[in-house]
Design a protein around this motif. Structure first.
Motif, PDB file in Angstrom:
ATOM      1  N   PRO A  33      30.420  34.983  29.256  1.00 23.55           N
ATOM      2  CA  PRO A  33      31.119  36.256  30.095  1.00 23.55           C
ATOM      3  C   PRO A  33      31.340  37.451  29.476  1.00 23.55           C
ATOM      4  O   PRO A  33      31.102  37.617  28.203  1.00 23.55           O
ATOM      5  N   HIS A  34      31.749  38.591  30.351  1.00 24.27           N
ATOM      6  CA  HIS A  34      31.526  39.726  30.251  1.00 24.27           C
ATOM      7  C   HIS A  34      32.966  40.331  30.570  1.00 24.27           C
ATOM      8  O   HIS A  34      33.941  39.465  31.189  1.00 24.27           O
ATOM      9  N   LEU A  35      33.326  41.675  30.216  1.00 20.42           N
ATOM     10  CA  LEU A  35      34.378  42.218  30.795  1.00 20.42           C
ATOM     11  C   LEU A  35      34.522  42.401  32.156  1.00 20.42           C
ATOM     12  O   LEU A  35      35.691  42.416  32.843  1.00 20.42           O
ATOM     13  N   ALA A  36      33.236  42.552  32.938  1.00 21.12           N
ATOM     14  CA  ALA A  36      33.408  42.499  34.347  1.00 21.12           C
ATOM     15  C   ALA A  36      33.828  41.156  34.904  1.00 21.12           C
ATOM     16  O   ALA A  36      34.089  40.983  36.296  1.00 21.12           O
ATOM     17  N   ASP A  37      33.776  40.238  34.202  1.00 23.37           N
ATOM     18  CA  ASP A  37      34.471  38.790  34.885  1.00 23.37           C
ATOM     19  C   ASP A  37      35.903  38.698  34.572  1.00 23.37           C
ATOM     20  O   ASP A  37      36.556  37.710  35.141  1.00 23.37           O
ATOM     21  N   PRO A  68      38.248  40.006  36.353  1.00 17.80           N
ATOM     22  CA  PRO A  68      39.291  39.810  37.400  1.00 17.80           C
ATOM     23  C   PRO A  68      39.006  38.429  38.004  1.00 17.80           C
ATOM     24  O   PRO A  68      40.028  38.039  38.739  1.00 17.80           O
ATOM     25  N   ASP A  69      37.759  37.791  37.681  1.00 19.73           N
ATOM     26  CA  ASP A  69      37.724  36.212  38.249  1.00 19.73           C
ATOM     27  C   ASP A  69      38.685  35.439  37.377  1.00 19.73           C
ATOM     28  O   ASP A  69      39.432  34.491  37.669  1.00 19.73           O
ATOM     29  N   LEU A  70      38.823  35.799  36.061  1.00 19.53           N
ATOM     30  CA  LEU A  70      39.799  35.108  35.259  1.00 19.53           C
ATOM     31  C   LEU A  70      41.249  35.252  35.496  1.00 19.53           C
ATOM     32  O   LEU A  70      42.150  34.458  35.706  1.00 19.53           O
ATOM     33  N   ALA A  71      41.481  36.711  35.892  1.00 20.51           N
ATOM     34  CA  ALA A  71      43.029  36.893  36.577  1.00 20.51           C
ATOM     35  C   ALA A  71      43.114  36.105  37.674  1.00 20.51           C
ATOM     36  O   ALA A  71      44.366  35.768  38.115  1.00 20.51           O
ATOM     37  N   ALA A  97      47.831  30.231  39.462  1.00 17.95           N
ATOM     38  CA  ALA A  97      48.575  29.159  38.595  1.00 17.95           C
ATOM     39  C   ALA A  97      49.805  30.044  38.844  1.00 17.95           C
ATOM     40  O   ALA A  97      50.607  29.214  38.145  1.00 17.95           O
ATOM     41  N   GLY A  98      49.908  30.700  39.526  1.00 11.35           N
ATOM     42  CA  GLY A  98      51.374  31.409  39.878  1.00 11.35           C
ATOM     43  C   GLY A  98      51.862  32.679  38.718  1.00 11.35           C
ATOM     44  O   GLY A  98      52.817  33.138  39.156  1.00 11.35           O
ATOM     45  N   LEU A  99      50.851  33.166  38.058  1.00 17.88           N
ATOM     46  CA  LEU A  99      51.066  34.342  37.460  1.00 17.88           C
ATOM     47  C   LEU A  99      50.808  35.598  38.246  1.00 17.88           C
ATOM     48  O   LEU A  99      49.776  35.702  38.959  1.00 17.88           O
ATOM     49  N   ALA A 100      51.665  36.911  38.192  1.00 17.11           N
ATOM     50  CA  ALA A 100      51.147  37.909  38.610  1.00 17.11           C
ATOM     51  C   ALA A 100      50.404  38.862  37.698  1.00 17.11           C
ATOM     52  O   ALA A 100      51.234  39.305  36.670  1.00 17.11           O
ATOM     53  N   VAL A 101      49.091  39.000  37.760  1.00 13.75           N
ATOM     54  CA  VAL A 101      48.398  39.475  36.662  1.00 13.75           C
ATOM     55  C   VAL A 101      47.887  40.824  37.033  1.00 13.75           C
ATOM     56  O   VAL A 101      47.234  40.966  38.136  1.00 13.75           O
ATOM     57  N   GLU A 102      47.971  42.005  36.137  1.00 15.11           N
ATOM     58  CA  GLU A 102      47.671  43.230  36.402  1.00 15.11           C
ATOM     59  C   GLU A 102      46.687  43.523  35.091  1.00 15.11           C
ATOM     60  O   GLU A 102      46.787  43.235  34.024  1.00 15.11           O
ATOM     61  N   ILE A 103      45.390  44.082  35.822  1.00 10.21           N
ATOM     62  CA  ILE A 103      44.416  44.384  34.665  1.00 10.21           C
ATOM     63  C   ILE A 103      44.038  45.968  34.589  1.00 10.21           C
ATOM     64  O   ILE A 103      43.920  46.445  35.758  1.00 10.21           O
ATOM     65  N   ALA A 161      36.488  39.766  23.357  1.00  9.68           N
ATOM     66  CA  ALA A 161      37.618  40.552  24.008  1.00  9.68           C
ATOM     67  C   ALA A 161      38.010  39.388  25.334  1.00  9.68           C
ATOM     68  O   ALA A 161      39.116  39.178  25.638  1.00  9.68           O
ATOM     69  N   TYR A 162      36.961  38.861  25.974  1.00  7.44           N
ATOM     70  CA  TYR A 162      37.119  38.119  27.246  1.00  7.44           C
ATOM     71  C   TYR A 162      37.860  36.880  26.650  1.00  7.44           C
ATOM     72  O   TYR A 162      38.799  36.478  27.313  1.00  7.44           O
ATOM     73  N   ARG A 163      37.401  36.105  25.605  1.00  4.86           N
ATOM     74  CA  ARG A 163      38.060  34.886  25.034  1.00  4.86           C
ATOM     75  C   ARG A 163      39.380  35.293  24.673  1.00  4.86           C
ATOM     76  O   ARG A 163      40.346  34.175  24.658  1.00  4.86           O
ATOM     77  N   ILE A 164      39.795  36.515  23.918  1.00  5.83           N
ATOM     78  CA  ILE A 164      41.140  36.642  23.579  1.00  5.83           C
ATOM     79  C   ILE A 164      41.999  36.633  24.873  1.00  5.83           C
ATOM     80  O   ILE A 164      43.131  36.340  24.828  1.00  5.83           O
ATOM     81  N   VAL A 165      41.536  37.608  25.888  1.00 12.15           N
ATOM     82  CA  VAL A 165      42.362  37.659  27.004  1.00 12.15           C
ATOM     83  C   VAL A 165      42.822  36.218  27.788  1.00 12.15           C
ATOM     84  O   VAL A 165      43.630  35.731  28.366  1.00 12.15           O
ATOM     85  N   GLN A 166      41.450  35.497  27.471  1.00 15.39           N
ATOM     86  CA  GLN A 166      41.439  34.108  28.338  1.00 15.39           C
ATOM     87  C   GLN A 166      42.526  33.140  27.536  1.00 15.39           C
ATOM     88  O   GLN A 166      43.403  32.407  28.219  1.00 15.39           O
ATOM     89  N   GLU A 167      42.562  33.190  26.216  1.00 14.02           N
ATOM     90  CA  GLU A 167      43.485  32.298  25.624  1.00 14.02           C
ATOM     91  C   GLU A 167      44.997  32.948  25.822  1.00 14.02           C
ATOM     92  O   GLU A 167      45.938  32.127  25.940  1.00 14.02           O
TER      93      GLU A 167
END
Length: 395
Positions: free
Chosen positions: A273-277, A279-282, A288-294, A311-317
């Motif tokens: 995964p990269h930082l460009a991914d 938005p897909d994570l968001a 799942a019901g969250l309002a996510v802003e990046i 960075a991707y894994r930290i945001v994911q967790e």
């Protein structure tokens, strides 16, 4: 059981002796034959120039050959071999033969005691045996005084040989110790590497599965609640679950294939995964019901792949924890360059941290990832309620 344990060292010693004989029999045999030739020649010269009548020469040659033949066992049993040679030299002397030609075997034997002795007392034993050998010429029937070069000359020479043997022994012991220490260092390093690899695998599997399972669990509950009243909403939730499960299955299969060593070495590596991914994570978190802003401020260049993955894994967790534990409705994700580092911040409007937050695998994994890059990660409550995760990752 005690008998077996006591017998084991003797078995190992016998195996070592047999290995020695298989490895170097010709070396010891050639050495014994060469020394026997010198001893026989010296005996012939001594018998031919004797200052007094001497007995028949056959026993003299027999003693010389027997003393040299014992040298075949000089490495395995250096002290017994030296004592046996010393006894043969003594017999040669008391039988009335002039000189000590077969004493040349003593030089080799004393060297072997100092060089191949198996205990710390090998050097004192060699010196003691040298002293015993020096006293033979002082005994009848034809004694010689200490001041005679025939006594102190060989004594000094034998001490020099013992010193040489002790030096060789010490060099061998030092080399063996270096090998042992290198083996210990290699084992410690291998254990450390295995531990690091296990932690890496554990973090990767946790990051992949925890997020996916959280999304599936939330979507499953949504599908179950909407099944009767809103079949279309339930259908979308089930589709989201299926897509998440397929993605996780693909990543899990790739990881297991790599671990089992069944992958094609020439095949391209599995994309990370990269930082460009993000938005897909968001999008998955929104499902799942969250309002996510990046907010990604100038993070499109100058970031190493390993930093992007961290960075991707930290945001994911952080998003996974928001979905599973916080009860949040919205999450803000911010990434920006700051003083030679990538700063990552994830904050939500949920319940915030408890007084004693649990240190789960996910939180440890985030901190370990940041520290592995020389960065740091902090976890705290946000003013006004909610949780905030901040990470500083050197570029």
């Amino acid at each position: 059981m005690a008998d077996d344990g006591a017998a084991r060292p003797r078995t190992v010693g016998c195996m070592a002796d047999r290995a020695w004989w298989r490895a170097e029999p010709w070396v010891e045999t050639v050495l014994a034959v060469f020394v026997a030739f010198l001893a026989a020649f010296g005996t012939w010269a001594e018998l031919g120039n004797a200052p007094w009548p001497v007995p028949d020469g056959v026993p003299a040659y027999t003693l010389a050959v027997a003393a040299c033949a014992l040298l075949v066992f000089r490495r395995r049993k250096p002290v017994p071999v030296t004592l046996a040679i010393l006894a043969l030299v003594f017999a040669y002397h008391v039988m009335g033969y002039p000189g000590e030609a077969l004493g040349i075997a003593l030089f080799v034997a004393l060297y072997s005691v100092a060089a191949w002795g198996r205990t710390a007392g090998s050097l004192p034993a060699a010196v003691t045996l040298t002293g015993a050998a020096s006293t033979l010429m002082l005994i009848g029937p034809h004694p010689v005084s200490w001041s005679n070069p025939a006594v102190y000359g060989p004594t000094i020479s034998m001490l020099c040989v013992v010193t040489l043997g002790a030096t060789v022994r010490q060099r061998r012991v030092d080399a063996e110790e270096r090998v042992r220490q290198a083996r210990v260092v290699a084992e410690v390093d291998m254990h450390r590497r295995l531990t690091e690899e296990r932690l890496l695998i554990a973090r990767e599997l946790h990051d992949v599965l925890a997020h996916t399972i959280s999304v599936i669990a939330v979507q499953g509950g949504l599908a179950l609640d909407a099944l009767d009243d809103s079949p279309e909403l339930a259908r979308r939730a089930v589709l989201t679950m299926r897509g998440s499960a397929r993605e996780a299955l693909a990543e899990l299969r790739a990881a297991l294939t790599t671990l089992r060593g069944e992958g094609d070495p020439a095949a391209p590596p599995v994309p990370q995964p990269h930082l460009a991914d993000l938005p897909d994570l968001a999008a998955a978190a929104r499902a799942a019901g969250l309002a996510v802003e990046i907010d990604m401020d100038g993070t499109d260049a100058g970031v190493r792949p390993v930093v992007e993955l961290t960075a991707y894994r930290i945001v994911q967790e952080a998003l996974t924890n928001a979905v599973r534990h916080s009860g949040a409705e919205s999450v803000w994700v911010g990434l920006r360059h700051e003083a030679g580092s990538l700063r990552v911040e994830v904050s939500d409007d949920g319940r915030g941290l408890p007084d004693q937050p649990a240190s789960g695998m996910g939180l440890r994994g985030m901190r370990e990832r940041a520290e592995a890059l020389g960065g740091r990660l902090t976890l705290g409550s946000r003013a006004g309620g909610g949780c905030r995760v901040e990470a500083e990752l050197p570029l």
